[in-house]
Scaffold this active site. Structure first.
Site, PDB file in Angstrom:
ATOM      1  N   GLY A   1      49.820  46.482  56.555  1.00 38.42           N
ATOM      2  CA  GLY A   1      49.141  47.767  56.029  1.00 38.42           C
ATOM      3  C   GLY A   1      49.549  48.179  54.303  1.00 38.42           C
ATOM      4  O   GLY A   1      49.562  47.193  53.637  1.00 38.42           O
ATOM      5  N   GLY A   2      50.015  49.393  54.098  1.00 39.98           N
ATOM      6  CA  GLY A   2      50.164  49.418  52.882  1.00 39.98           C
ATOM      7  C   GLY A   2      51.383  48.717  52.056  1.00 39.98           C
ATOM      8  O   GLY A   2      51.272  48.465  51.003  1.00 39.98           O
TER       9      GLY A   2
ATOM     10  N   GLY B   1      25.703  23.680  34.812  1.00 42.32           N
ATOM     11  CA  GLY B   1      26.697  24.889  34.713  1.00 42.32           C
ATOM     12  C   GLY B   1      27.975  24.640  34.804  1.00 42.32           C
ATOM     13  O   GLY B   1      28.807  25.326  34.170  1.00 42.32           O
ATOM     14  N   ALA B   2      28.239  23.269  35.276  1.00 44.34           N
ATOM     15  CA  ALA B   2      29.830  22.999  35.480  1.00 44.34           C
ATOM     16  C   ALA B   2      30.319  22.959  33.984  1.00 44.34           C
ATOM     17  O   ALA B   2      31.554  22.921  33.711  1.00 44.34           O
ATOM     18  CB  ALA B   2      30.002  21.868  36.003  1.00 44.34           C
TER      19      ALA B   2
END
Lengths: 526, 72
Positions: free
Chosen positions: A177-178, A412-413
Site C-alpha cells: 500500500g502506501g 531510430g536506434a
C-alpha cells in the site's frame, strides 16, 4: 508511560535514562529474535551497520502518536516505529529513516510519517542523500485521515526533493500500500531476495476485491519487480548485502545536484589498450556476442554495477568509473532479443539516463543496436511513446555525452543509443560499425522492390542491389564523411578515446545547463 | 519444478539444439531463433533435463510461444 515530574537532578537523569533505554529496546528482545530467526536485522542494527561507527545522530526518537482511537491510547510505539537521523557513510553525510517492524509492525501513522517527511525535508535542505530502510506492515488504519494525509505530505516532500538529492529505498520487509509508494518514487530501489516485498495491495485484499488468489512472493517479491515490472533496480541477498549495495551506489553519486560526482584515484591506466576488442565483432552481422566482457574491459578495473540487471535484458545500463570519474554506461546486449530496444528497454534506459543527468554523472554509450522493436505487440503497447522517452532523455541531458558505435546503429536506434544529432559531444565508431538509415535488405525491399519484382532473375537482382547498398552504407564511412562521426577508431583504443573525451568535457557542467532558454521542463512522453 | 522456455520475440526457429531426455547445464543453448536480422540463442536459465520440445527448424514462433520444457 506515567508523567513523572519533579524530583532531584539525579532522579531526573535516572528517569531520562530509563525512558531512553526503553525506546532503544524497540519492540523488545522477543520481537527482535523473531526478525533474527528470519535472517533479518532490527532497525537499529541496520542503522548501526550502515553508518560509519559512532557517527549517527538520531532525531525525533521521543516522538509519539497522539491518536487515542481503537486502543492506540494503550499502545506503546517506540520512536513511532521509525528511527530517523543523520550520519556519515564512507565519510559523507547521509540522512536515513529505518522502519522498525517490532514497533507496531512499523506501521505508518501520523507522527511516523511526519518524522519521515521531516527527515526528507532536512536532507533536501542540507543537500545530503536520503535512504529509507523499509520494513513495515503497512498503513496504521486506526489513525484514519491523519495517516492518509500524512502519506500525501511524505510523497510531496520526496517529490520536492527529487533531483536535488539522491534517494535510495532499501526494501527489507513487506511494504504494501502506501508503504510501497514512497519506495517506488525514490531514485533507486534495492530489494532483498526472500524478505523484501512491494505491492499496491497484499494477497488478502486482492482476494477480497478481485477474487484473484496469489501468494505474497509471486505478487510482490523480487521476481515481480526485478524481472517483470522494472521497479526494483538491484536485488540483494539479505539485509547486510542490501546495505552494502546501497553504500556502493552512493559512492558513485554526488551528495546533491550542485556537486560533481566524487572522482577517485585511478590505478587502471586510462589509455590502456584492449587488443581483444579488435576481434570481438563476428564476421557475420547475424551473429551475436556477449556485451558484458566488452564493458568490463573498457571500464576501470572491470568494475560495473548494473542497474535493472534482470529487466529488459536486451539493453544494459549501470555505473562504472572511467579514469576515476563515475559514469553512467548504457549499451545493448546482442545475445538477447537481437539487442533491440523494446518498450521496457526504452523505459529502463530513459530512467537511468535522466538520473545521471540530474546528478551530473557523464553518460557513455557502447552501441550495437539494430532497431526499435516492431510488430503489433510493441506498436499496440506504445513503442512510439516509450521510444520517444529515450530521445527526450538524451536531448534534455546536459552532462558529457560520449558514444562509441561498435557495430549496428540503424534507423531510430541511432538516436536511441546517442548520436551527434540528438546531442552527443563525441561519437566514435569502430571499423566494423554499420551506421545506416536501414539495413541493406530492408532498403532493397523498399527502394528496389519494383526493379527486383520486374527483373528476370529477382534473386540475383536482389542480391546485387543488397550488396550495393551494403557496401555504400553499411559502414562507418558515409557518416564519417559528413562529420556525423568524429573518428573511426581501433577498437583497442576505445578506453583511451572515451577517457580523452571525458577530459575534454570536464567543465561542461559549468555552462551547458544554464545556456538554455527557460521552461518548466520538456513534455517528455510518459 | 518446470521451467517453460518461451520465445522472447517473434521469429523463425533456425535450429534446435536439444532433444527430449537431454540434460542441460544452466546457460546451455536450447534453440536458436532468427529475428530482427539476428540469430538469437535461447538459453536455459536452469540446469535440468529436457522433457518437452515443441518446435523444430523452420517453425515460425510468436512472443511467448512455448519452445521447450526443462524439468529441474
Amino acid at each position: 508511560m506515567s508523567e513523572v515530574t519533579g524530583g532531584t537532578t539525579e532522579e531526573r537523569m535516572a528517569e531520562w535514562q530509563k525512558r531512553r533505554e526503553k525506546i532503544l529496546q524497540m519492540g523488545g528482545d522477543k520481537a527482535i529474535e523473531k526478525r533474527h530467526a528470519k535472517g533479518q536485522m532490527s532497525a537499529r542494527e541496520r542503522i548501526e551497520y550502515f553508518f560509519d561507527p559512532g557517527t549517527f545522530t538520531e532525531i525525533g526518537m521521543w516522538v509519539e502518536h497522539r491518536t487515542t482511537a481503537f486502543g492506540l491510547d494503550k499502545m506503546e510505539i517506540p520512536a513511532e516505529g521509525i528511527v530517523t537521523g543523520f550520519g556519515k557513510v564512507n565519510g559523507r553525510y547521509v540522512v536515513a529513516g529505518a522502519e522498525d517492524y517490532t514497533a507496531m509492525m512499523g506501521t505508518f501513522g501520523e507522527y511516523h510519517g511526519k518524522k519521515l517527511s521531516c527527515a526528507l525535508d532536512f536532507a533536501k535542505d542540507k543537500g545530503w542523500p536520503f535512504v529509507t530502510l523499509n520494513d513495515s506492515a503497512g498503513a496504521r488504519l486506526h489513525e484514519g485521515m491523519d495517516t492518509l494525509e500524512t502519506y500525501g505530505w511524505t510523497f510531496h516532500s520526496q517529490i520536492a526533493a527529487s533531483g536535488i538529492i539522491p534517494q535510495i529505498s532499501l526494501l527489507m520487509g513487506p511494504c504494501l500500500g502506501g508503504q510501497a509508494y514512497h519506495p517506488v518514487m525514490m531514485d533507486f530501489v534495492i530489494q532483498t531476495r526472500k524478505t523484501g516485498f512491494m505491492g499496491i495491495a497484499g494477497p488478502a485484499f486482492v482476494k477480497t476485491q478481485t477474487g484473484e488468489e496469489i501468494s505474497l512472493e509471486e505478487l510482490s517479491g523480487w521476481k515481480c519487480h526485478a524481472v517483470r515490472s522494472g521497479q526494483t533496480h538491484i536485488v540483494a541477498e539479505d539485509d547486510k548485502d542490501c546495505l552494502d549495495k546501497c553504500k556502493e551506489l552512493l559512492s558513485f553519486f554526488p551528495s546533491n545536484n550542485k556537486e560533481q560526482p566524487p572522482r577517485i584515484e585511478c590505478k587502471d591506466d586510462p589509455e590502456r589498450e584492449i587488443p581483444e576488442l579488435d576481434t570481438v565483432i563476428p564476421d557475420q552481422p547475424t551473429k551475436p556476442y556477449n556485451m558484458y566482457p566488452v564493458i568490463k574491459k573498457v571500464v576501470d578495473n572491470g568494475h560495473f554495477v548494473e542497474i535493472f540487471k534482470d529487466y529488459a535484458k536486451s539493453a544494459i545500463c549501470g555505473f562504472a568509473r572511467m579514469n576515476g570519474r563515475p559514469v553512467g554506461l548504457v549499451s545493448n546486449q546482442p545475445m538477447i532479443k537481437a539487442g533491440i530496444l523494446d518498450i521496457n528497454a526504452c523505459d529502463k534506459l530513459a530512467r537511468f539516463i535522466r538520473f545521471c543527468d540530474l546528478f551530473n554523472i557523464p553518460l557513455v554509450s557502447l552501441t550495437d543496436c539494430p532497431a526499435y522493436m516492431i510488430g503489433s505487440e510493441q506498436d499496440w503497447g506504445g513503442i512510439l511513446r516509450h521510444g520517444a522517452k529515450l530521445l527526450y532523455s538524451w536531448a534534455d541531458a546536459s552532462v558529457p555525452l560520449v558514444a562509441v558505435i561498435m557495430r549496428k546503429s540503424y534507423a531510430g536506434a541511432h538516436y536511441g543509443m546517442l548520436d551527434k544529432s540528438i546531442g552527443a559531444d563525441f561519437v566514435f565508431a569502430w571499423p566494423t560499425a554499420r551506421v545506416t538509415i536501414v539495413g541493406a535488405d530492408t532498403a532493397a525491399s523498399v527502394i528496389f522492390a519494383r526493379e527486383i519484382r520486374e527483373s528476370e532473375n529477382p534473386g540475383e537482382t536482389a542480391a546485387r542491389r543488397i550488396k550495393e547498398f551494403s557496401e555504400l552504407y553499411e559502414t562507418p564511412y558515409h557518416a564519417a564523411r559528413r562529420g556525423y562521426i568524429d573518428d573511426i577508431i581501433a577498437p583497442r583504443d576505445t578506453r583511451k578515446l572515451i577517457n580523452r573525451a571525458l577530459d575534454a568535457l570536464d567543465l561542461k557542467w559549468q555552462r551547458a545547463f544554464s545556456a538554455r532558454p527557460w521552461r518548466k521542463y520538456s513534455n517528455i512522453n510518459l | 519444478m518446470q521451467e517453460i522456455i518461451e520465445a522472447p520475440i517473434p521469429g523463425k526457429v533456425l535450429s534446435v539444439d536439444v532433444t527430449v531426455g537431454n540434460t542441460v547445464e544452466e546457460g546451455a543453448i536450447v534453440c536458436t531463433i532468427e529475428a530482427m536480422k539476428m540469430e538469437n540463442p535461447i538459453l536455459s536459465p536452469v540446469k535440468g533435463s529436457v522433457t518437452e520440445v515443441t518446435v523444430s527448424a523452420g517453425t515460425a514462433v510468436k512472443t511467448g510461444e512455448k519452445l521447450a520444457v526443462i524439468e529441474y
